[in-house]
Design a protein around this motif. Structure first.
Motif, PDB file in Angstrom:
ATOM      1  N   GLU A  69       0.807  -1.213   0.000  1.00  0.00           N
ATOM      2  CA  GLU A  69       0.000   0.000   0.000  1.00  0.00           C
ATOM      3  C   GLU A  69       0.843   1.268   0.000  1.00  0.00           C
ATOM      4  O   GLU A  69       0.362   2.329  -0.418  1.00  0.00           O
ATOM      5  CB  GLU A  69      -0.929   0.012   1.205  1.00  0.00           C
ATOM      6  N   HIS A  70       2.083   1.202   0.473  1.00  0.00           N
ATOM      7  CA  HIS A  70       2.892   2.412   0.590  1.00  0.00           C
ATOM      8  C   HIS A  70       3.097   3.094  -0.751  1.00  0.00           C
ATOM      9  O   HIS A  70       3.250   4.319  -0.807  1.00  0.00           O
ATOM     10  CB  HIS A  70       4.244   2.088   1.230  1.00  0.00           C
ATOM     11  N   GLU A  71       3.120   2.319  -1.825  1.00  0.00           N
ATOM     12  CA  GLU A  71       3.264   2.913  -3.155  1.00  0.00           C
ATOM     13  C   GLU A  71       2.059   2.648  -4.045  1.00  0.00           C
ATOM     14  O   GLU A  71       2.138   2.762  -5.268  1.00  0.00           O
ATOM     15  CB  GLU A  71       4.540   2.411  -3.829  1.00  0.00           C
ATOM     16  N   GLY A  72       0.949   2.288  -3.436  1.00  0.00           N
ATOM     17  CA  GLY A  72      -0.268   2.082  -4.197  1.00  0.00           C
ATOM     18  C   GLY A  72      -0.244   0.882  -5.114  1.00  0.00           C
ATOM     19  O   GLY A  72      -0.995   0.824  -6.086  1.00  0.00           O
ATOM     20  N   VAL A  73       0.610  -0.102  -4.823  1.00  0.00           N
ATOM     21  CA  VAL A  73       0.698  -1.305  -5.644  1.00  0.00           C
ATOM     22  C   VAL A  73      -0.439  -2.252  -5.276  1.00  0.00           C
ATOM     23  O   VAL A  73      -0.677  -2.519  -4.097  1.00  0.00           O
ATOM     24  CB  VAL A  73       2.063  -1.999  -5.457  1.00  0.00           C
ATOM     25  N   VAL A  74      -1.123  -2.779  -6.281  1.00  0.00           N
ATOM     26  CA  VAL A  74      -2.193  -3.763  -6.076  1.00  0.00           C
ATOM     27  C   VAL A  74      -1.720  -5.090  -6.669  1.00  0.00           C
ATOM     28  O   VAL A  74      -1.778  -5.282  -7.881  1.00  0.00           O
ATOM     29  CB  VAL A  74      -3.511  -3.311  -6.729  1.00  0.00           C
ATOM     30  N   PRO A  75      -1.227  -5.991  -5.843  1.00  0.00           N
ATOM     31  CA  PRO A  75      -0.735  -7.269  -6.361  1.00  0.00           C
ATOM     32  C   PRO A  75      -1.867  -8.130  -6.910  1.00  0.00           C
ATOM     33  O   PRO A  75      -3.035  -7.989  -6.521  1.00  0.00           O
ATOM     34  CB  PRO A  75      -0.094  -7.929  -5.133  1.00  0.00           C
ATOM     35  N   ASP A  76      -1.505  -9.042  -7.798  1.00  0.00           N
ATOM     36  CA  ASP A  76      -2.477 -10.041  -8.245  1.00  0.00           C
ATOM     37  C   ASP A  76      -2.739 -11.060  -7.150  1.00  0.00           C
ATOM     38  O   ASP A  76      -3.880 -11.478  -6.931  1.00  0.00           O
ATOM     39  CB  ASP A  76      -1.960 -10.749  -9.498  1.00  0.00           C
ATOM     40  N   LEU A  77      -1.674 -11.474  -6.459  1.00  0.00           N
ATOM     41  CA  LEU A  77      -1.774 -12.405  -5.333  1.00  0.00           C
ATOM     42  C   LEU A  77      -0.984 -11.838  -4.161  1.00  0.00           C
ATOM     43  O   LEU A  77       0.121 -11.324  -4.343  1.00  0.00           O
ATOM     44  CB  LEU A  77      -1.214 -13.787  -5.693  1.00  0.00           C
ATOM     45  N   VAL A  78      -1.551 -11.939  -2.979  1.00  0.00           N
ATOM     46  CA  VAL A  78      -0.881 -11.532  -1.746  1.00  0.00           C
ATOM     47  C   VAL A  78      -0.705 -12.774  -0.876  1.00  0.00           C
ATOM     48  O   VAL A  78      -1.670 -13.501  -0.614  1.00  0.00           O
ATOM     49  CB  VAL A  78      -1.686 -10.476  -0.971  1.00  0.00           C
ATOM     50  N   VAL A  79       0.529 -13.001  -0.431  1.00  0.00           N
ATOM     51  CA  VAL A  79       0.826 -14.107   0.480  1.00  0.00           C
ATOM     52  C   VAL A  79       0.981 -13.538   1.880  1.00  0.00           C
ATOM     53  O   VAL A  79       1.756 -12.603   2.096  1.00  0.00           O
ATOM     54  CB  VAL A  79       2.111 -14.838   0.066  1.00  0.00           C
ATOM     55  N   SER A  80       0.251 -14.077   2.843  1.00  0.00           N
ATOM     56  CA  SER A  80       0.355 -13.601   4.219  1.00  0.00           C
ATOM     57  C   SER A  80       0.541 -14.779   5.171  1.00  0.00           C
ATOM     58  O   SER A  80       0.163 -15.911   4.866  1.00  0.00           O
ATOM     59  CB  SER A  80      -0.873 -12.770   4.613  1.00  0.00           C
ATOM     60  N   ALA A  81       1.151 -14.487   6.314  1.00  0.00           N
ATOM     61  CA  ALA A  81       1.385 -15.487   7.357  1.00  0.00           C
ATOM     62  C   ALA A  81       1.852 -14.721   8.596  1.00  0.00           C
ATOM     63  O   ALA A  81       1.377 -13.617   8.841  1.00  0.00           O
ATOM     64  CB  ALA A  81       2.411 -16.531   6.902  1.00  0.00           C
ATOM     65  N   LYS A  82       2.772 -15.275   9.365  1.00  0.00           N
ATOM     66  CA  LYS A  82       3.382 -14.640  10.535  1.00  0.00           C
ATOM     67  C   LYS A  82       2.368 -13.871  11.377  1.00  0.00           C
ATOM     68  O   LYS A  82       1.675 -14.451  12.193  1.00  0.00           O
ATOM     69  CB  LYS A  82       4.570 -13.771  10.114  1.00  0.00           C
ATOM     70  N   GLY A  83       2.248 -12.550  11.184  1.00  0.00           N
ATOM     71  CA  GLY A  83       1.396 -11.733  12.037  1.00  0.00           C
ATOM     72  C   GLY A  83      -0.090 -11.953  11.888  1.00  0.00           C
ATOM     73  O   GLY A  83      -0.885 -11.354  12.609  1.00  0.00           O
ATOM     74  N   ILE A  84      -0.500 -12.828  10.994  1.00  0.00           N
ATOM     75  CA  ILE A  84      -1.927 -13.029  10.713  1.00  0.00           C
ATOM     76  C   ILE A  84      -2.694 -13.580  11.911  1.00  0.00           C
ATOM     77  O   ILE A  84      -3.884 -13.309  12.066  1.00  0.00           O
ATOM     78  CB  ILE A  84      -2.100 -13.955   9.485  1.00  0.00           C
ATOM     79  N   ALA A  85      -2.055 -14.379  12.776  1.00  0.00           N
ATOM     80  CA  ALA A  85      -2.798 -15.066  13.838  1.00  0.00           C
ATOM     81  C   ALA A  85      -2.087 -15.010  15.183  1.00  0.00           C
ATOM     82  O   ALA A  85      -2.326 -15.856  16.050  1.00  0.00           O
ATOM     83  CB  ALA A  85      -3.081 -16.515  13.448  1.00  0.00           C
ATOM     84  N   ASP A  86      -1.198 -14.040  15.372  1.00  0.00           N
ATOM     85  CA  ASP A  86      -0.587 -13.756  16.671  1.00  0.00           C
ATOM     86  C   ASP A  86       0.072 -14.984  17.309  1.00  0.00           C
ATOM     87  O   ASP A  86      -0.002 -15.166  18.523  1.00  0.00           O
ATOM     88  CB  ASP A  86      -1.625 -13.169  17.626  1.00  0.00           C
TER      89      ASP A  86
END
Length: 440
Positions: free
Chosen positions: A271-288
């Motif tokens: 979001e810092h540069e307004g980039v909209v990815p086709d796919l976003v991979v998330s983990a780590k901080g997602i579930a504390d």
């Protein structure tokens, strides 16, 4: 019965490591495979807020968050309560056998929160590496092409495919090959070590891709590199790369495993540069702290995989889903995106002032509560890994958890939980400065 709250102050009851930790380390050496190393020589007993208490009663300031996992604080109250309620209901059924609402609710939240207003789908897994690997599977299914491009200094995981995507040999790849085929590497924008602006660095990367590959299935990139050294690409690099991907029907995959969920002062670093990815991979901080990861992206890409082609026994475990929903609620209710920005201001102010006094601090960089200093030999840009090791060891002995990273091992990285107090941060930075000053 609930334990009393941990004092939010550094406290050394014994030397580090203390006698109980030394006993447990001896047991570890006999019971745990040698390949599993540890950063700190202490064993945790409990933790909360911005501190970790070890088995000897030492209270350590946490500048690691379990490698960017416990972003909202270890055992945050909403998370603990949500997990308790879910455990009393059921701990597992496997979503692919008898599905449950929690998985769907997490997918809905990810579809809402990740960048872009387009229609999205999500799929849940256990680890960041597993999610990266599945993002590649999805991109290949959608494009019908096999090649994947990653970048210099990248870290994407420890599975066979993600080791191939990872740039650093030791300790992640050495002796573990051969690796997955059709993986190519392009140069990253590294402002401290090259003289290119963002668009020029992107042109260099794109030229490499076009020469080596042509049109790959996917480009996989960390918006801010993690293990590679907290490298923030020059402004314009990510947007130019994303635009090239769109123009050439290449899937742009943002690996936000370490940068996601408020860590960088935005919900996602793209979001810092307004980039909209086709796919976003998330983990780590997602579930504390509970194991959960995800791939979220454009509906037409996500739906390219055939029914039964995605999944896993534990993917989207109900306890982890409950934790994720509570983590998201905590981020939004407690305005932790703004808190990450406050932490950035505090840390960079102190670190930049230290840099003025010590030319061994070659660079101060990062966003939000993801900040690093790159240490070099005086008057040069030559990496000084020995100094980073010495300063981190000195901090550990004084009760501050700090991690190193970087291709050359010369970067000190700071990933405090967003629940940490300003006072703890100031104390930790005092300790780090003392450690640096004592190694002239």
């Amino acid at each position: 019965m609930a334990l009393p709250a941990l004092p939010q102050a550094r406290h050394l009851a014994t030397e580090i490591p203390g006698p109980r930790s030394r006993e447990l380390m001896a047991r570890k050496q006999h019971a745990v495979a040698r390949g599993v190393g540890t950063t700190m020589p202490v064993f945790a007993a409990r933790a909360g807020g911005g501190v970790v208490e070890d088995v000897d009663g030492n209270i350590l300031i946490d500048l690691g968050s379990g490698i960017a996992v416990t972003t909202v604080g270890i055992s945050a109250p909403r998370v603990v309560e949500a997990v308790r309620e879910q455990a009393e209901a059921f701990t597992h059924t496997c979503f692919m056998v008898t599905p449950y609402e929690g998985y769907v609710a997490v997918a809905e939240q990810l579809n809402r929160l990740t960048p872009g207003a387009h229609e999205k789908r999500s799929v849940l897994f256990n680890s960041g590496a597993e999610a990266v690997e599945n993002a590649v599977k999805i991109a290949r299914a959608y494009t019908g092409r096999p090649a994947v491009v990653a970048f210099d200094h990248a870290y994407h995981g420890r599975t066979n495919l993600t080791m191939a995507l990872t740039a650093k040999s030791m300790p992640y790849k050495h002796g573990f090959g051969p690796f997955a085929a059709e993986v190519y590497r392009a140069p990253l924008s590294y402002p401290f070590r090259d003289d290119l602006d963002g668009p020029a660095a992107a042109r260099r990367a794109i030229d490499t891709i076009e020469k080596q590959v042509g049109r790959p299935a996917a480009v996989v990139i960390e918006p801010i590199q993690g293990e590679g050294g907290f490298i923030v690409p020059a402004p314009g690099f990510l947007p130019a790369l994303a635009e090239w991907c769109r123009a050439n029907e290449v899937v742009f995959v943002a690996d936000e495993v370490q940068t996601g969920f408020a860590r960088t002062g935005a919900l996602f670093a793209s979001e810092h540069e307004g980039v909209v990815p086709d796919l976003v991979v998330s983990a780590k901080g997602i579930a504390d702290g509970l194991p959960l990861s995800a791939v979220t992206g454009r509906a037409e890409i996500m739906d390219a995989a055939h029914a039964g082609g995605l999944g896993g026994t534990y993917g989207g475990n109900p306890l982890a889903c409950a934790a994720a929903l509570a983590t998201i609620e905590t981020i939004e209710r407690e305005n932790l995106v703004e808190r990450a920005r406050e932490i950035e201001r505090l840390m960079k102010d102190r670190l930049l002032r230290l840099q003025e006094k010590d030319d061994r601090i070659g660079d101060v960089r990062g966003r939000g509560a993801m900040v690093a200093v790159e240490l070099v030999r005086p008057g040069t840009n030559e990496p000084d890994a020995a100094l980073a090791k010495a300063v981190s060891a000195a901090a550990h002995a004084r009760g501050v958890i700090v991690l190193t990273c970087g291709t050359h091992g010369n970067v000190l990285r700071f990933l405090p939980p967003l629940a940490i107090s300003d006072e703890l941060l100031e104390d930790a930075l005092d300790v780090l400065w003392e450690g640096l000053s004592s190694h002239e």
